[in-house]
Scaffold this active site. Structure first.
Site, PDB file in Angstrom:
ATOM      1  N   GLU A  34      24.049  49.203  29.969  1.00  0.00           N
ATOM      2  CA  GLU A  34      23.013  50.100  30.479  1.00  0.00           C
ATOM      3  C   GLU A  34      21.857  49.263  31.017  1.00  0.00           C
ATOM      4  O   GLU A  34      21.537  48.200  30.499  1.00  0.00           O
ATOM      5  CB  GLU A  34      22.518  51.001  29.348  1.00  0.00           C
ATOM      6  CG  GLU A  34      21.420  51.971  29.756  1.00  0.00           C
ATOM      7  CD  GLU A  34      20.889  52.813  28.598  1.00  0.00           C
ATOM      8  OE1 GLU A  34      20.395  53.919  28.862  1.00  0.00           O
ATOM      9  OE2 GLU A  34      20.981  52.366  27.435  1.00  0.00           O
TER      10      GLU A  34
ATOM     11  N   CYS B 141      24.954  55.193  26.713  1.00  0.00           N
ATOM     12  CA  CYS B 141      24.149  54.978  25.512  1.00  0.00           C
ATOM     13  C   CYS B 141      23.968  56.223  24.643  1.00  0.00           C
ATOM     14  O   CYS B 141      24.877  56.591  23.900  1.00  0.00           O
ATOM     15  CB  CYS B 141      22.819  54.349  25.908  1.00  0.00           C
ATOM     16  SG  CYS B 141      21.976  53.506  24.537  1.00  0.00           S
TER      17      CYS B 141
ATOM     18  N   LYS C 249      22.959  59.800  33.500  1.00  0.00           N
ATOM     19  CA  LYS C 249      22.931  60.018  32.049  1.00  0.00           C
ATOM     20  C   LYS C 249      22.520  61.449  31.720  1.00  0.00           C
ATOM     21  O   LYS C 249      21.464  61.922  32.162  1.00  0.00           O
ATOM     22  CB  LYS C 249      21.959  59.020  31.436  1.00  0.00           C
ATOM     23  CG  LYS C 249      21.924  58.982  29.920  1.00  0.00           C
ATOM     24  CD  LYS C 249      20.993  57.864  29.473  1.00  0.00           C
ATOM     25  CE  LYS C 249      20.921  57.714  27.977  1.00  0.00           C
ATOM     26  NZ  LYS C 249      19.998  56.607  27.588  1.00  0.00           N
TER      27      LYS C 249
END
Length: 274
Positions: free
Chosen positions: A40, A153, A112
């Protein structure tokens, strides 16, 4: 199928990070890996939002993305660029991952979905939603290693996303990360192995590591976990490139024993008994 993972200590200068990424693509080729996975925020890791904003560009103008695309084409290696901070057309920012093929073509993009807004016992306070807009859809893409489900993440904590990806046929789940040390020590291995087992899929988690120029500390321990929950690669704390061989047939073997995708049922509601 040989895969490479980059574990890096990303910094506040995109040009420095780009050089690390380009070198990693070359190392992946030298190691005979078909695909490289990066963490990330591979292009910029900076908690100073005013300073970071000056370095964040649109996707079309992002120098790190352009450099990685060129390296992928030159070295003939696929790259999952875990994520970059990019400026959307509406002016908001996105934490966006990219899958780039061995001709340098972007095959998939993923923004995300779940943003990291937490207060940790250590006193660390993170508000990702103050700067970034969430994504709106799950994404999977065909790669040389199989159908790859994309995430980033904090998404790790929301199993419905991975169940949707594996239910759509994904046999690999990418979870590029910049995990904090306290959350990593408590939950990293546990959650990565759980996602692999419940989806009967490979989990590939390239991570940031160490103390960064902006003062944060990340957990490292880039992992590859097989569909039975076995850890095939754990890179520890040090930055560098890890290489692992996986057997794509392992997914069919495990799903043949435990057909979790076929057995999974939609839970329409929860009845509260008095």
């Amino acid at each position: 199928m040989r895969l490479a993972l980059l574990q890096m200590t990303g910094g506040i200068d995109p040009a420095d990070n780009a050089r690390v990424l380009i070198d990693a693509v070359g190392e992946a080729r030298t190691s005979s890996a078909s695909m490289l996975f990066t963490p990330e925020m591979s292009g910029l890791l900076d908690r100073d939002r005013e300073r970071a904003a000056r370095a964040i560009a649109s996707e079309a103008e992002d120098a790190v993305l352009a450099a990685v695309r060129e390296a992928a084409a030159t070295q003939r290696v696929w790259v999952h660029l875990g994520s970059l901070a990019v400026r959307r057309e509406d002016g908001r920012l996105a934490n966006r991952g990219f899958v780039i093929d061995d001709r340098g073509v972007v095959r998939a993009r993923y923004d995300k979905l779940h943003l990291f807004d937490v207060d940790l016992p250590t006193g660390e306070r993170w508000r990702e939603s103050a700067a970034y807009a969430p994504g709106e859809e799950a994404v999977a893409v065909e790669t040389p290693a199989g159908l790859l489900g994309l995430s980033i993440c904090y998404d790790l904590r929301f199993p419905a996303l991975y169940q949707a990806l594996s239910g759509a046929g994904a046999t690999l789940l990418a979870i590029p990360s910049a995990f904090t040390r306290p959350t990593g020590e408590a939950h990293w291995h546990l959650l990565m192995r759980a996602r692999a087992v419940e989806c009967a899929a490979f989990v590939i988690a390239a991570a940031q590591t160490g103390v960064h120029a902006d003062g944060r500390e990340t957990f490292g321990r880039s992992l590859v976990v097989d569909p039975w929950g076995e850890v095939l690669l754990d890179m520890g704390d040090a930055p560098g490139l890890g290489v692992v061989d996986i057997d794509p047939d392992r997914v069919a073997e495990i799903r043949g024993r435990l057909p979790v995708n076929e057995h999974r049922r939609l839970i329409p509601s929860v009845g509260i008994a008095s």
